[in-house]
Design an enzyme around this catalytic site. Structure first.
Site, short mmCIF file in Angstrom:
data_model
loop_
_atom_site.label_atom_id
_atom_site.label_comp_id
_atom_site.label_asym_id
_atom_site.label_seq_id
_atom_site.Cartn_x
_atom_site.Cartn_y
_atom_site.Cartn_z
CB ILE A 63 4.38 11.25 -4.70
CG1 ILE A 63 4.12 9.74 -4.67
CG2 ILE A 63 5.32 11.63 -5.83
CD1 ILE A 63 3.28 9.26 -5.86
CE1 TYR A 193 0.42 -0.71 -10.26
CE2 TYR A 193 -0.81 -1.91 -11.93
CZ TYR A 193 0.19 -1.03 -11.59
OH TYR A 193 0.97 -0.46 -12.57
CB VAL A 195 -9.06 -0.12 -7.09
CG1 VAL A 195 -9.79 1.10 -6.51
CG2 VAL A 195 -10.03 -1.29 -7.25
CE LYS A 197 -0.42 2.62 -11.77
NZ LYS A 197 0.43 3.83 -11.80
P1 NAP Z 1 9.68 0.52 -10.54
O1 NAP Z 1 10.86 0.08 -11.32
O2 NAP Z 1 9.29 -0.20 -9.30
O3 NAP Z 1 9.87 2.08 -10.22
C1 NAP Z 1 8.93 2.77 -9.47
C2 NAP Z 1 9.50 4.13 -9.14
O4 NAP Z 1 8.54 4.84 -8.33
C3 NAP Z 1 10.78 4.04 -8.30
O5 NAP Z 1 11.64 5.10 -8.67
C4 NAP Z 1 10.26 4.25 -6.89
O6 NAP Z 1 11.24 4.77 -6.00
C5 NAP Z 1 9.21 5.30 -7.17
N1 NAP Z 1 8.31 5.51 -6.02
C6 NAP Z 1 7.54 4.62 -5.38
N2 NAP Z 1 6.90 5.22 -4.36
C7 NAP Z 1 7.29 6.52 -4.37
C8 NAP Z 1 6.99 7.65 -3.57
N3 NAP Z 1 6.19 7.57 -2.52
N4 NAP Z 1 7.56 8.84 -3.90
C9 NAP Z 1 8.37 8.94 -4.95
N5 NAP Z 1 8.73 7.91 -5.73
C10 NAP Z 1 8.18 6.71 -5.43
O7 NAP Z 1 8.36 0.49 -11.44
P2 NAP Z 1 8.12 0.83 -12.99
O8 NAP Z 1 7.73 -0.42 -13.65
O9 NAP Z 1 9.22 1.67 -13.54
O10 NAP Z 1 6.78 1.71 -12.84
C11 NAP Z 1 6.70 3.08 -13.18
C12 NAP Z 1 5.24 3.42 -13.39
O11 NAP Z 1 4.71 2.67 -14.49
C13 NAP Z 1 4.35 3.06 -12.19
O12 NAP Z 1 3.36 4.06 -12.02
C14 NAP Z 1 3.71 1.75 -12.62
O13 NAP Z 1 2.48 1.52 -11.97
C15 NAP Z 1 3.53 2.00 -14.10
N6 NAP Z 1 3.37 0.79 -14.92
C16 NAP Z 1 4.37 -0.12 -15.01
C17 NAP Z 1 4.21 -1.23 -15.83
C18 NAP Z 1 5.29 -2.26 -16.01
O14 NAP Z 1 5.06 -3.25 -16.73
N7 NAP Z 1 6.47 -2.09 -15.42
C19 NAP Z 1 3.00 -1.42 -16.52
C20 NAP Z 1 2.00 -0.47 -16.40
C21 NAP Z 1 2.21 0.65 -15.60
P3 NAP Z 1 12.08 3.80 -4.99
O15 NAP Z 1 13.25 3.28 -5.78
O16 NAP Z 1 12.44 4.74 -3.89
O17 NAP Z 1 11.16 2.68 -4.55
#
Ligand code: NAP
Length: 276
Positions: A63, A193, A195, A197
Site C-alpha cells: 500500500i 500511531y 494521529v 489512526k
Molecule cells: P501485524 O500482525 O503487524 O500485521 C500487519 C499487516 O500489515 C502485515 O501483514 C504487514 O505485512 C502488513 N503491512 C504493513 N505495511 C504494509 C504495506 N506497506 N503494504 C501492505 N501490507 C503492509 O498487525 P495486526 O495487529 O494484525 O494489525 C492489523 C491492523 O489492525 C493494523 O491496521 C493495526 O493498526 C490494527 N490494530 C491492531 C490492534 C492490535 O491490538 N493488534 C489494535 C487496534 C488496531 P508484513 O508482514 O509485510 O509486514
C-alpha cells in the site's frame, strides 16, 4: 469477466488480516484475496489457510507503492469488473521503546497507515459495486489521540464538513510539525500511531459522506473499526483477543446484509457504534 463476487483484505499475510481472510473464506460467497507486499509471505499465508481446507487466492499489494495499488486495481477491473468487499487492514506501529527519532516515526507511520490507506481508497473505491462493503481498520487509539488534541484540532477532526484535502493537509502538517519539533505546541498528541489512526477514522467519515452525496442509490456501506487488543506481532502476546476474535468486528462490517442501511460512516468497536 467473471460474475463471481470478490473480497480483498490488505496486509493479510499475518495477524488480524489473515484472520479476516480466514473468516471471509468461510462466510463470503465469492473469491477472497490474501494480499501481501511480499509474495513469499503471501503465498505462505495462502498455504496455511489451504491446510485448513480453505481456498483463498493471492495478489501482491504494497500500500506504500502506488504502482502496486494500480496493478491490483486493473486486475480487479478486468477479472471481476469491480470489487464487493474491501478491508483496509494493513498497518504498522513502532514499538513503545523504539528509539527511532519521533519525526521519523511520524513520517513512516503516517506514510503507511494514513497516506497508503488513502491511496488504496482513491484507486479502489471507484470500483466498489452496488451493496459493496468497505472496512477501514482504525483503532480505539484514534479516539484517545483525538482527546489528546487541542480543542481547535478536535473541532476540525469532528467536523461534518471537513474535506479530504483538508484532512490530508492536517496529516502532512503533523509530520512537518514533528520535524520542526513543534508538534505539541501546535496541539498534537505525542503519538504518531494515534494521529495516523485519527486520519483513518476521519477519512472514513469523509468517504461515507461522499458516497451519500455521489452514489446514494448504490447502498455501499463504509465504516472504520477497532478490532480490539489482539495478540499479533504488532500488539504482542499479552493482548486479550486472539486474531480470530479480533477479526469479528471487521468481518461483521464486511458482511453487513444487503438489507442493511447502517452502520455507515461510523467508528465501530465490538460490533457497536462508538461516539467520535
Ligand atoms: P501485524 O500482525 O503487524 O500485521 C500487519 C499487516 O500489515 C502485515 O501483514 C504487514 O505485512 C502488513 N503491512 C504493513 N505495511 C504494509 C504495506 N506497506 N503494504 C501492505 N501490507 C503492509 O498487525 P495486526 O495487529 O494484525 O494489525 C492489523 C491492523 O489492525 C493494523 O491496521 C493495526 O493498526 C490494527 N490494530 C491492531 C490492534 C492490535 O491490538 N493488534 C489494535 C487496534 C488496531 P508484513 O508482514 O509485510 O509486514
Amino acid at each position: 469477466m467473471s460474475n463471481v463476487q470478490v473480497a480483498v483484505v490488505t496486509g493479510s499475510n499475518k495477524g488480524i488480516g489473515l484472520a479476516i481472510v480466514r473468516a471471509l473464506c468461510k462466510q463470503f460467497p465469492g473469491d477472497v484475496y490474501v494480499t501481501s507486499r511480499d509474495p513469499g509471505r503471501g503465498q505462505a499465508a495462502v498455504a496455511q489457510l489451504q491446510q485448513e481446507g480453505l481456498r483463498p487466492l493471492f495478489h501482491q499489494l504494497d500500500i506504500d507503492d502506488l504502482q502496486s495499488i494500480r496493478v491490483l486495481r486493473d486486475f480487479l477491473k478486468e477479472k471481476y469488473g469491480g470489487l464487493n468487499v474491501l478491508v483496509n487492514n494493513a498497518g504498522i506501529a513502532f514499538k513503545v521503546h523504539d528509539t527511532t527519532p519521533f519525526a521519523v516515526q511520524a513520517e513512516v507511520t503516517l506514510k503507511t497507515n494514513f497516506f497508503g490507506t488513502r491511496n488504496v481508497c482513491t484507486e479502489l473505491l471507484p470500483l466498489m459495486k452496488p451493496y459493496g462493503r468497505v472496512v477501514n481498520v482504525s483503532s480505539m487509539v484514534s479516539s484517545s489521540a483525538l482527546r489528546g488534541c487541542s480543542q481547535e484540532l478536535q473541532q476540525k477532526f469532528r467536523s461534518d464538513t471537513i474535506t479530504e484535502d483538508e484532512l490530508v493537509q492536517l496529516m502532512a502538517k503533523f509530520v512537518e510539525d514533528t520535524k520542526r519539533g513543534v508538534h505539541e505546541k501546535e496541539g498534537w498528541p505525542n503519538t504518531a500511531y494515534g494521529v495516523s489512526k485519527i486520519g483513518v477514522t476521519v477519512l472514513s467519515r469523509i468517504q461515507a459522506r461522499l458516497l451519500n452525496e455521489q452514489r446514494k442509490g448504490d447502498h455501499i456501506l463504509l465504516n472504520a473499526c477497532c478490532p480490539g487488543w489482539v495478540r499479533t506481532d504488532m500488539a504482542g502476546p499479552k493482548a486479550t483477543k486472539s486474531p480470530d476474535e479480533g477479526a469479528e468486528t471487521p468481518v461483521y462490517l464486511a458482511l453487513l446484509p444487503s438489507s442493511a442501511d447502517a452502520p455507515h460512516g461510523q467508528f465501530v468497536s465490538d460490533k457497536t457504534v462508538k461516539p467520535w
